[in-house]
Design an enzyme around this catalytic site. Structure first.
Site, PDB file in Angstrom:
ATOM      1  N   ASP A 112     -59.775 -40.402 -49.999  1.00 23.83           N
ATOM      2  CA  ASP A 112     -59.260 -39.210 -49.297  1.00 23.83           C
ATOM      3  C   ASP A 112     -57.761 -39.027 -49.510  1.00 23.83           C
ATOM      4  O   ASP A 112     -57.120 -38.248 -48.814  1.00 23.83           O
ATOM      5  CB  ASP A 112     -59.567 -39.301 -47.798  1.00 23.83           C
ATOM      6  CG  ASP A 112     -58.944 -40.527 -47.138  1.00 23.83           C
ATOM      7  OD1 ASP A 112     -58.322 -41.351 -47.852  1.00 23.83           O
ATOM      8  OD2 ASP A 112     -59.080 -40.671 -45.904  1.00 23.83           O
ATOM      9  N   LYS A 160     -39.024 -33.092 -39.579  1.00 16.51           N
ATOM     10  CA  LYS A 160     -39.894 -34.062 -40.286  1.00 16.51           C
ATOM     11  C   LYS A 160     -39.146 -34.862 -41.364  1.00 16.51           C
ATOM     12  O   LYS A 160     -39.433 -34.741 -42.557  1.00 16.51           O
ATOM     13  CB  LYS A 160     -41.086 -33.333 -40.908  1.00 16.51           C
ATOM     14  CG  LYS A 160     -41.994 -32.700 -39.869  1.00 16.51           C
ATOM     15  CD  LYS A 160     -43.226 -32.098 -40.470  1.00 16.51           C
ATOM     16  CE  LYS A 160     -44.110 -31.508 -39.391  1.00 16.51           C
ATOM     17  NZ  LYS A 160     -45.297 -30.850 -39.877  1.00 16.51           N
TER      18      LYS A 160
END
Length: 336
Positions: A112, A160
């Site tokens: 993934d 972020k």
């Protein structure tokens, strides 16, 4: 005798947090752009790193994966190892390792993770290392914006930022033997890895500043699809359209260290390369123009050239708006 590197991809998870999508589609077959899945990207990266045999460690909805790839994908030979019942990543990797022949080493990926790391370089480093197992690590980007405080006041906001911590990037290189200790089931990250680290048997391969994402939730899937809206993966990295108007075109190119673009020219397109980061050179028919960060190099129509990266390189190509005006003279990677 040369050691063969076999790829392994963990494809057996349920992808519970991506339901209802993953009730009928295994997580590695989730599309990140139209007809381009997470697993397509991973197999493509393996192929361009010289890995031509891959074991898919499957479980849930295994037949869907087999249906898509059968025994080959773009020249990469594919074999399947299916877990009868899910016993965690440890058991899946153990089955994969048992499948290796003498003299084979392996590079293992979580099914993934989408990442632009240099697998070829990781294999080369792993072969020279004294550690039997190496993990790919990368700096962590904060999932949240952070605030800075001083005394009783709030000083600033940072959106972020990259944190001073490394995370396990979900790609592992093994010389073909892993000591699993007494562990038989569970997640390898919580069992075998801490044990090996304690015994000084775990090395790492590090690359910072590149695109990395584990697709676990619909929020991350949305983010990766946004990233791939105008992006196309290439054997050497990727190309992303940033601006496309009637007057000009701006693309971002990422070229991995040790890779180069095809030898090509443009019949009409006039372009200027602005080097955002990295070093390398542009090879013309009669010369090499070396570049470093903040350099600009102009390439006129008709000039045959190839961009060669001596380290990971990001550049912005600003040009006239001729999007598909590329005539390849020599391709360095097979198109299969």
């Amino acid at each position: 005798m040369m050691t063969e590197t076999v790829g392994m991809i963990l494809c057996g998870g349920f992808g519970k947090r991506l339901r209802p999508l993953t009730e009928t589609v295994p997580k590695p077959l989730v599309e990140i752009r139209d007809d381009y899945t997470i697993l397509d990207k991973q197999l493509f990266d393996f192929k361009n790193a010289g890995v031509d045999k891959v074991l898919l460690l499957t479980g849930f909805l295994s037949d869907k994966i087999r249906e898509r790839y059968d025994e080959e994908y773009k020249g990469v030979k594919i074999e399947y190892i299916q877990e009868e019942k899910p016993l965690g990543t440890l058991n899946a990797i153990k089955l994969g390792i048992e499948h290796l022949k003498d003299g084979e080493q392996c590079i293992i990926r979580n099914g993934d993770v989408v990442a632009d790391l240099n697998i070829k370089k990781m294999i080369e480093q792993g072969e020279k290392s004294d550690y039997p197992l190496q993990l790919f690590v990368t700096k962590m980007v904060s999932p949240y914006g952070i605030v800075e405080i001083n005394g009783d006041r709030l000083v600033s906001f940072k959106e972020k930022p990259i944190l001073d911590y490394y995370i396990n990037g979900g790609v592992y290189f093994s010389n073909g033997k892993i000591d699993f200790g007494d562990f038989e089931v569970g997640d390898i990250e919580k069992t075998v890895f801490p044990m090996l680290a304690k015994e000084n048997q775990l090395g790492y391969y590090k690359e910072n500043g590149l695109f990395w994402m584990a697709i676990d939730t619909s929020k991350e899937l949305e983010q990766i699809r946004k990233e791939y809206q105008n992006r196309e993966d290439k054997p050497w990295g990727y190309e992303k359209i940033l601006i496309n108007t009637e007057k000009y075109l701006t693309k971002e190119l990422f070229i991995r260290e040790g890779y180069q673009t095809s030898f090509h020219y443009h019949s009409q397109k006039d372009e200027t390369m602005y080097i955002v980061s990295g070093t390398g050179y542009i090879e013309f028919e009669d010369r090499k123009d070396y570049f470093g960060k903040n350099d600009t190099i102009r390439i006129e129509p008709g000039e045959t050239h190839s961009i060669v990266a001596m380290e990971n390189t990001v550049l912005h190509e600003i040009s006239t708006p001729h999007l598909n005006d590329t005539i390849r003279v020599k391709d360095y990677y097979s198109a299969r």
